[in-house]
Structures are given as structure tokens and as C-alpha cells.
Design an enzyme around this catalytic site. Structure first.
Site, PDB file in Angstrom:
ATOM      1  N   CYS A 142      -7.605   1.977   1.661  1.00 23.06           N
ATOM      2  CA  CYS A 142      -8.657   1.229   1.003  1.00 23.06           C
ATOM      3  C   CYS A 142      -8.211   0.728  -0.373  1.00 23.06           C
ATOM      4  O   CYS A 142      -7.853   1.512  -1.257  1.00 23.06           O
ATOM      5  CB  CYS A 142      -9.899   2.106   0.855  1.00 23.06           C
TER       6      CYS A 142
ATOM      7  N   SER B 134       0.801  -1.234   0.000  1.00 22.97           N
ATOM      8  CA  SER B 134       0.000   0.000   0.000  1.00 22.97           C
ATOM      9  C   SER B 134       0.826   1.272   0.000  1.00 22.97           C
ATOM     10  O   SER B 134       0.287   2.354  -0.258  1.00 22.97           O
ATOM     11  CB  SER B 134      -0.915   0.001   1.224  1.00 22.97           C
TER      12      SER B 134
END
Lengths: 367, 618
Positions: free
Chosen positions: B379, B323
Site C-alpha cells: 500500500c 516498492s
């Protein structure tokens, strides 16, 4: 009892030759050990002076008796020597891998040195007995062969290849001198050649290496061939006139192995050049020729053969050592007679010289 | 009358034989004299030359290798005397006995000693052969007291490289090793000879030429045993230059302690100029083992351990960034105008591309998310959308602006380039066209994307320093001292990311949120003293789908667990330190890596003395 003729016939030339050689030897040893004088080196040449003094004493003792007596003592002396050679294999002092020295209280000596003299005497005794004029056949020679083989094998067991070789060379020179049948000689040489391989395999590894590197010194210039190479460098770098006394760099800096014993001649050659080396060789040549002259002058067979035998032994010792340091012969570790450091060999040489003098002084006996 | 008196005939034969003997003797002596003539007169000059070179030897005098210091001048590497045991085999009477004695006194391995002697004695007669380097105090004392009994044994003192703190910064500092054939022939080591020790990795390698100094020499007269008689001429060696690193010794200690027992890497950097403050890779090794030749057991211990302690994971460890890569996608999206920060998307926990579903790490989804929350809570579904809008080639373009996919230039040899995939690359490398789904994985930093920790440090620095990509460097100066330096640190800019300040500010703000907002994934790096900004990452070792086959995270075998990433900067408003941390198989970045970042920042900014004291005393 004292015979004035003994003094009249005193061999001054022989004595002079010996004194000259002794002087050169001590001078050279001083130089050879100069670099290590602070760590016990100076003792070497001082000790050698003492050895020469003792040597000359022995020399004179050997002239005091009539050598005829040795004819009777030949076999007992020989057997005594063999006994010592056996003894040394059991109780001898071990130094650098071989057992050559017998200790008698503070003094120690090498029985193999004694064996050389005993060999000469016992062979002279054997060959002085009357024989045919055409020489000896093999079957006449089985006794001398055993006489030669016994001490040679014992010395080889110590192991001391050099001295064993010398013993055989000297003895066979005597046999050749008293003449062999041609056929016998051919058979002997032929069989010697055929047993050579067996001898080769009975040699120690380092001895084989030495012979191999003798044939091909370039094979291992830093290993076993090192001694020969360094010695050749020392000798060759002396050029015609040498580097000067105490100026040999090879010597100074310890590049020479065993420079005061086996390689003492290299030191002389480096510092005195070709002139010095040739002069020393001429002295030795003169000593040998003088010895042959003594043999010729002697009026009895025993004395004459004994003189020839002594000459044969000194001849071979000189040739083997000079051949070794100049790279003509394998490195077998025989010191240069009357020149290298070493008490035991010096005393036995001086004893032999005394014997030679003894024969020379008594050349009038049958006149 | 005695039996052996000559009869006339015998006498004649004897005379004849004596004449023959005389001839033989004359002939032989003639040969001997000729031999001397040949050696001394014909070939004499050759031997004279040989005798000259024989006694004059050129002896090397090794220079002292320069020291290595940390940024505050603390010594990390120096030299100390090493007592080495030598034997001159030619001076030994009974070699076997000597070796037996030495094995008792000095712990000498008889077998190895014999092998060394065998190898060396043929090549270098009368020269001392080193049997054991660096005797211990005890061994030295024992050997010295028995010297009289050990003829042929010599003790020599030589400078030996000394890595004071053992494994400390071992990858960065590197180690020494014997120069090899290729290196000798390469022409790069003009001053080196066989047997010399040269830097093989790290700083020792990079600054080899300066650290090494210049060899001195002496023309000495020696004897055959190699003993010096006198020095005829002498060239003084020039000691090597010292190297002062940008490393902060204390911070480095904290970093290493944080990684103890784990596999992973930490890079801490000054975001304003590229100075490396700490660089740790775990597991590590002790470079002292290499000095003077590593022994077999230690070498096997290092090589066969299975977790590659020699590998510097900070430079050559390539991991998917997970991420962390979302920062790139976010900035690219903003800059390209395809992301409106206000736009809200719905995350249900899964994103469908055709019939295939791509999962978010949060099983039941984040609900409605905009860019800020998408970064803070990381997310996946939001970034699947954005990645798809951008397309792989745009993502790659921006990634490359940060210097990803190529070496930072920190260490051109050992450093790895990582990988930023493009359509062209895929076709060339695999011979098949790019798949749409691969863009999705790339957008969340999985699939083909690979980065190294040092790239990540430079990357996060660029985000916070206004978009300048600095080359990470580790040398402050090289020279005798700080006032007498021959080389000085100067920042090197390798690129500018060229992104509008407002976009950078937006992302920076979100990264502050990652650490400081209630649902931020990097909450464990939070501290009250300064504002920390950061981003977590988890690089998958196996796919999420496979992970779900396990009941809970603890059931996943260690080797299948994810690598944990965390990049951080502090203070966020005025950055002084940037860190990139990867913990192999550590699980989530937020739990495994973020706390380490907190420790480092506290230590470096002097906020928590206890962290520091603890690490340094270890």
C-alpha cells in the site's frame, strides 16, 4: 693456316686471372648457399661449375677466329641483337615483374647480355674509321647515339634499369676514350642534366624508391633500404680478417638478400674481411689494367677500341655492383662479373674475355 | 692492309688516352678499397654488433591462460588451438594473385588483407604477417592442400581463448581485448607487450594477473624470414592459474533463459556469505567475438543495437527500486519507534500533501491497513504516511546501513553506486531545497532513489540473514586446483544493519505474506515445497498520472512501461538463496519478475528438475 705465333702469344696471364676468379667465385657460392643446401642450394654452386666450364668453352671458341672478321659482321650482329631485344618484349618469359629471358628449347638467355658485346663491336667498328685527331663533335656522333639509344630503350622497356644504365655508361666511356670536343661534351652533359627530371618520372615506383633510399637509407631501414643495410652489416661485420669461411652469420641466416647473385660479394667480405675484399678488388683491378695493356699492345684501331670497350663494360659492372653492395650506389641489380651466380651473364662475360684474348693473341698481326 | 691500322699520330693519342683511363681506374678502385676499409676496419665493430643482434632474436612464448570453472568444477572458459594464416610478403611473387587465391580458399577479405600488409610490411620486412586468425576446418584443409601453390603462406597454431558456451555469463566472465596504450603506460601490466590480449571486463579483467601466467621466452637464432634455426636459451612460460567461480552453471542457465528476449538482470546470491550463484544481464554478447579482434560488423551490431548488450545491468543498471524500498522504510519506522505495527491507517487511494494528491497504485484504495498488510499488498498511502513521519534523512540513514547508495565492492570499476537522496545532496546537486513531496515518492522507492540489482541481492540477503551485509563475490578459489590454491573465498562483511531481531522478524513475516497470503503481490513465486519470501516492486518510467492517460496497460508504449522488480529469499526460515530480479519495461513486479524467482528457487533447491533440464539443454 694455323699460325704458331698464336700459341706463342697466348695470353697466359689473362687465362690465369680468369681461372683464379672462377675458383674464388665457386668457393664463395658454396658458402653463400651452404645454409640452403638441403633445399636446392647445393645445386647452385654445382651449376655454376658447369656454367664456368661452358664459359671457358665459349672463351676458347671466341679465340679461334680472327677478330678482323667482326669488323664486317658488326652491323649485321647489331641488327640481330636489336631484333632479339624486340622479340623478348613480346615472347619473353616474365619473371618477377620483368620480361628479360628468351627461351630456346631447354636453354634460356638474356638478349640484353648479347647487346653488351654487340654494342662494343659496333662502336669499335664505327670509331675505327679514320677521323680528325681532335676528336668528335656532336654532329659526328648522331649515329653512335642512335646505336646506343635503340638497345638501351628496349632494355629499359623489359624493364631492366641496371643493364640499360650499364649499356649507356659503357658506350659513353668508349666515346670519351676516342675523344670528344670539349664544347660538345659540355653541351651533352648540360642536356643530360636537363632531361634528368623526365627520366625520373619515367622510372617505376620501386626504382625511384631505391634511388631515394639510396640517398637516405635511414628513411626506411626496414623497407627498401633493407637490402643496403643488411649488406653493409654483412660487409662491416667481417672486420679485417673476416668471420671465416662458412661462418658468415648474415649469410648463414639469410639476412642477405639475393646473396648468391647480386650480393655475393657481401658474403665474401663477411667471411674474409677487408683482406679478402681488397684481394678480390686487386684481382679485378689487375684484370682491367691487363685489358688496357692488351688495348695498348694491339696494333689496329678496331682491336684496340674493342679491347677498351670490353674493359669499359667490365669496369662499370664491377663498380656498379661493388658500389651497390657497399652502399655507395643505388641498388640496381647488376651481378658481380665472374663472381655472382648466373649463367647468362657469365657466358657473355666469358665471350667478351675470349674476344679480349683473341685481340691479345693477334697483337703481332701487323708486325 | 686494313683501313683501321694505326697511323703514328693516332697511336700517340691512344697511348695518352690509355694513360688517362688507367689513372681514372686506379682512382675509382682506390675509392672502393677505401670504402671497404671504412666499413670493415673503421666502423667494423659497429656492424659486428649489429650482425649479432640481427641473428639472435628474442621470441616470446605465450603462457596458457588459466581456465574459468563454475562452482562445481565445470569448465566455462578454456583455450583451444587456433590456426592462423600468415604471409611473408617478400616471399610472394604475385601478391595480388595470392590474395585472390586466398580469398577463394580461406574467405579472406582482399581489401582488409591488403590494408594489413600495407601497415605491417614497412615495419617488419621478412616477418610473417597475420592475415586471418582462426581458420575454419574447411578453410584450413583447402589452404593445406594448395600449399605448394601458395609460396610465402604460413599456418601457425596458437592458443585461443574459448568461451565454451558463447554468451553464457558473458558479462560476469568478461572478454579479452588487445592491450591499449593507456593500459601499457599505467604500469599495472608489467608483463604485457603491445598486441597482447588482456582481460577487459569481468572475471577476465579482475583476475588478469593470475589468469595470464608468466610469459616465457626463447633466444633463438633466426634467419631474415624469421625461421628458427636453433634455440639458444629458453625460459618456460608459466601457465596462468585457474579461476573457480561461485557461479552455479545450471542456475545461471535458468536465469539466462528466463531473461531471453527481455532486457533486465538477475542476481542470485547465497545470503549467508555473499557468494554469487548466478548473475545474468540481458541482452548479452558472445565474448568469442572479441578474441583476436572483433570485426567491424559484429562491433557495430553490438554497439548500435540500442539496448547496450555490453552493459552489465546487474552491476551498472540503476533503477528506482519501487516498492522493494518499502522494506527499508518499514524497518526504519519500527526501529525509530514511529511505526506501531498495530496502528491502522485508511487508504482511500490518494494521499494529500497540501493541495497535491499522491496516488496509491490501487485506484480505489486498500481501506484500513496496518504495517503487515501494507507490506503484503504494497500500500503506497501507508508508506506516504510513514515516510512523512520519518523524514528523508532518516530514510536515507537506514538505506545506507544496507549498503545502498554505494558500491558493494563486487567490481570497483564497472559497478555503479546507485543513489540515496538526502537534503544535503539535493541542495548540492540541484541547488534547491528538498520538497516534502519528494519524501513521499522516496518512501515508495520512486523519484531520485536508484539501486542496482546486485545491491538489492545483498540487501535482501541482509534482511534474512540477521542483518549482515556481505560483499557479493564470485570467486571460490584461484589456483591450479582446489587443493593447490593461492587464493580462497572468504566472506567479506561490509556492514551490519543494526536492527532489532523482533523488527526483522516482523518484516520477514510480512515478506512471507507477500508471496503466500491471498492478496499478496508476489503470489506467483509461491510453491508448496518451500516457503518463499519476497517483495515486488515497480519502478516508474513515467508518472502514474501520465500512465492513466492510456486506456489500459497494453496501450502504453513499451519504452514507457514500468520496470518490474522482485526480490526473494528461500527457504524463508533457513535461507539458502536470495535473488534480485529486474525486468525492464516488464510492467508489474508481481507478474513479470516473481515467476522468474520461482523458477530460480526451484532450480537451485532441486525442486523442479524440468526447469533445469529445459534451460540446460538450450
Amino acid at each position: 693456316m694455323f699460325d704458331r705465333r698464336l700459341v706463342q702469344n697466348f695470353d697466359w696471364i689473362l687465362l690465369l686471372l680468369l681461372l683464379l676468379l672462377a675458383g674464388i667465385s665457386i668457393l664463395n657460392l658454396y658458402s653463400a648457399t651452404y645454409a640452403i643446401r638441403d633445399v636446392g642450394g647445393s645445386q647452385v654452386f654445382v651449376k655454376q661449375i658447369y656454367w664456368f666450364l661452358i664459359g671457358f668453352a665459349v672463351f676458347f671458341v671466341m679465340t679461334t677466329f680472327n677478330y678482323f672478321a667482326l669488323e664486317r659482321l658488326a652491323y649485321p650482329a647489331y641488327i640481330f641483337t636489336i631484333a632479339l631485344l624486340i622479340l623478348v618484349l613480346f615472347v619473353g618469359k616474365v619473371t618477377s615483374g620483368s620480361q628479360r629471358w628468351l627461351s630456346l628449347g631447354p636453354v634460356s638467355f638474356q638478349p640484353s647480355e648479347l647487346a653488351k658485346i654487340a654494342m662494343v663491336i659496333v662502336l669499335a667498328r664505327f670509331f675505327s674509321e679514320k677521323r680528325g685527331y681532335r676528336g668528335y663533335r656532336l654532329r659526328d656522333l648522331w649515329q653512335p647515339f642512335i646505336l646506343i639509344a635503340a638497345p638501351s630503350v628496349l632494355i629499359l622497356r623489359e624493364p631492366d634499369l641496371g643493364t640499360a644504365l650499364l649499356l649507356v655508361a659503357g658506350s659513353f666511356s668508349m666515346i670519351l676514350f676516342v675523344k670528344m670536343y670539349w664544347k660538345s661534351l659540355v653541351i651533352l652533359v648540360g642536356s643530360a642534366v636537363s632531361v634528368a627530371p623526365f627520366i625520373w618520372f619515367s622510372l617505376k615506383e620501386y626504382q625511384r624508391m631505391r634511388i631515394l633510399t639510396f640517398i637516405r637509407p635511414d628513411m626506411d631501414p626496414f623497407g627498401a633500404g633493407y637490402h643496403i643495410n643488411q649488406s653493409k652489416i654483412a660487409i662491416g661485420s667481417g672486420l679485417l680478417w673476416g668471420k671465416g669461411y662458412l661462418r658468415g652469420t648474415q649469410t648463414r641466416l639469410h639476412f642477405l638478400p639475393e646473396q648468391h647473385t647480386d650480393f655475393a660479394l657481401s658474403v665474401l667480405a663477411e667471411e674474409w674481411g677487408f683482406v679478402g675484399s681488397a684481394f678480390l678488388l686487386l684481382l679485378y683491378l689487375f684484370l682491367i689494367l691487363w685489358g688496357l695493356n692488351i688495348a695498348k699492345a694491339s696494333k689496329d684501331k678496331f682491336g684496340s677500341i674493342m679491347a677498351v670497350g670490353i674493359v669499359a663494360f667490365i669496369f662499370w659492372q664491377i663498380v656498379i655492383n661493388v658500389g651497390m653492395v657497399t652502399g655507395l650506389l643505388p641498388v640496381v641489380g647488376i651481378p658481380l662479373l665472374l663472381f655472382s651466380y648466373g649463367g647468362s651473364s657469365l657466358i657473355s662475360t666469358m665471350a667478351a674475355m675470349g674476344l679480349l684474348m683473341n685481340i691479345s693473341m693477334r697483337r703481332f698481326m701487323f708486325q | 692492309m686494313r683501313t683501321s691500322e694505326f697511323d703514328p699520330l693516332s697511336l700517340e693519342i691512344f697511348d695518352r688516352q690509355l694513360k688517362k683511363v688507367t689513372l681514372v681506374v686506379l682512382a675509382v678502385f682506390g675509392v672502393l678499397v677505401l670504402r671497404f676499409w671504412f666499413l670493415q676496419v673503421v666502423n667494423g665493430s659497429v656492424y659486428r654488433t649489429k650482425s649479432e643482434s640481427n641473428r639472435i632474436h628474442l621470441q616470446d612464448i605465450s603462457p596458457f591462460r588459466g581456465m574459468i570453472l563454475d562452482r562445481n568444477g565445470a569448465t566455462l572458459v578454456d583455450n583451444r588451438p587456433s590456426y592462423d594464416l600468415y604471409v611473408v610478403p617478400e616471399e610472394v611473387q604475385d601478391l595480388e594473385e595470392l590474395l585472390e587465391r586466398l580469398s577463394r580458399l580461406a574467405g579472406l577479405g582482399a581489401e582488409e588483407a591488403e590494408r594489413k600488409l600495407d601497415e605491417a610490411s614497412l615495419r617488419y620486412p621478412f616477418r610473417p604477417i597475420c592475415l586471418k586468425r582462426d581458420l575454419s576446418r574447411d578453410e584450413l584443409a583447402k589452404v593445406e592442400t594448395h600449399r605448394f601453390n601458395l609460396p610465402g603462406v604460413i599456418i601457425k597454431v596458437a592458443p585461443q581463448r574459448h568461451y565454451i558456451n558463447g554468451t553464457f555469463a558473458s558479462h560476469l566472465i568478461g572478454y579479452l581485448g588487445e592491450i591499449n596504450e593507456n593500459q601499457l603506460n599505467s604500469g599495472k601490466y608489467t608483463d604485457s607487450k603491445p598486441g597482447d590480449l588482456i582481460g577487459k571486463s569481468g572475471v577476465e579483467w579482475k583476475w588478469q594477473r593470475d589468469l595470464n601466467g608468466v610469459r616465457g621466452g626463447a633466444q633463438v637464432e633466426v634467419d631474415a624470414t624469421g625461421r628458427k634455426i636453433r634455440v639458444m636459451a629458453r625460459k618456460t612460460p608459466v601457465p596462468g592459474e585457474n579461476v573457480c567461480l561461485t557461479i552455479d552453471k545450471d542456475l545461471q542457465a535458468v536465469a539466462e533463459k528466463a531473461l531471453a528476449g527481455k532486457s533486465g538482470a538477475i542476481v542470485a546470491m547465497d545470503p549467508n556469505n555473499g557468494e554469487i550463484l548466478a548473475l545474468a544481464s540481458s541482452p548479452s554478447f558472445d565474448p568469442n567475438l572479441f578474441v583476436g579482434g572483433i570485426d567491424r560488423a559484429s562491433w557495430e551490431g553490438i554497439v548500435l543495437s540500442g539496448d547496450f548488450p555490453l552493459q552489465d545491468r546487474a552491476l551498472s543498471g540503476q533503477y528506482p527500486p519501487g516498492s522493494v524500498f518499502k522494506i527499508v522504510v518499514a524497518l526504519a519506522g519500527l526501529e525509530e519507534g514511529i511505526i506501531d505495527p498495530e496502528e491502522e491507517l485508511v487508504c482511500t487511494g490518494i494521499y494529500y500533501l497540501g493541495r497535491r494528491g499522491y496516488r496509491c497504485w490501487k485506484k480505489y484504495g486498500h481501506g484500513t491497513v496496518s504495517l503487515h498488510r501494507a507490506l503484503v499488498e504494497s500500500c503506497d498511502v501507508y508508506f506516504y504516511n510513514m515516510g512523512r513521519r520519518l523524514g528523508i534523512d532518516k530514510i536515507a540513514e537506514y538505506a545506507m546501513r544496507f549498503g545502498l547508495g554505494k558500491r558493494t565492492g563486487f567490481d570497483p570499476v564497472h559497478e555503479k553506486a546507485g543513489l540515496i537522496p538526502t537534503r544535503d545532496w539535493k541542495l548540492k546537486r540541484w541547488g534547491v531545497p528538498w520538497q516534502g513531496g519528494e519524501t513521499l515518492s522516496t518512501a515508495i522507492g520512486q523519484s531520485f532513489v536508484l539501486v542496482t540489482p546486485i545491491q538489492m541481492a545483498a540487501f535482501v540477503s541482509a534482511v534474512f540473514n540477521g542483518g549482515i551485509v556481505y560483499r557479493p563475490q564470485v570467486t571460490r578459489w584461484v589456483g591450479k586446483s582446489e587443493t593447490e590454491k593461492i587464493h580462497e573465498f572468504a566472506p567479506v562483511v561490509t556492514g551490519k544493519i543494526g536492527i532489532k531481531q523482533e523488527h526483522l522478524e516482523f518484516v520477514k513475516n510480512a515478506l512471507i505474506g507477500v508471496v503466500n497470503e491471498p492478496h499478496g503481490t508476489g503470489g506467483r513465486a509461491r510453491m508448496k515445497e518451500v516457503t518463499v519470501a519476497g517483495k515486488t516492486g515497480t519502478s516508474q518510467v513515467i508518472s502514474l498520472k501520465k500512465e492513466e492517460e492510456f486506456e489500459s496497460e497494453k496501450d502504453i508504449p513499451v519504452r514507457f512501461r514500468d520496470h518490474a522488480w522482485f526480490v526473494a529469499v528461500a527457504p524463508a526460515e533457513n535461507p539458502r538463496i536470495a535473488v534480485a530480479i529486474v525486468v525492464e519495461h516488464g510492467g508489474h513486479g508481481g507478474s513479470a519478475a516473481a515467476p522468474i524467482a520461482g523458477q530460480l528457487i526451484k532450480a537451485y533447491l532441486g525442486l523442479d528438475r524440468s526447469v533445469l533440464a529445459e534451460a540446460v539443454t538450450d
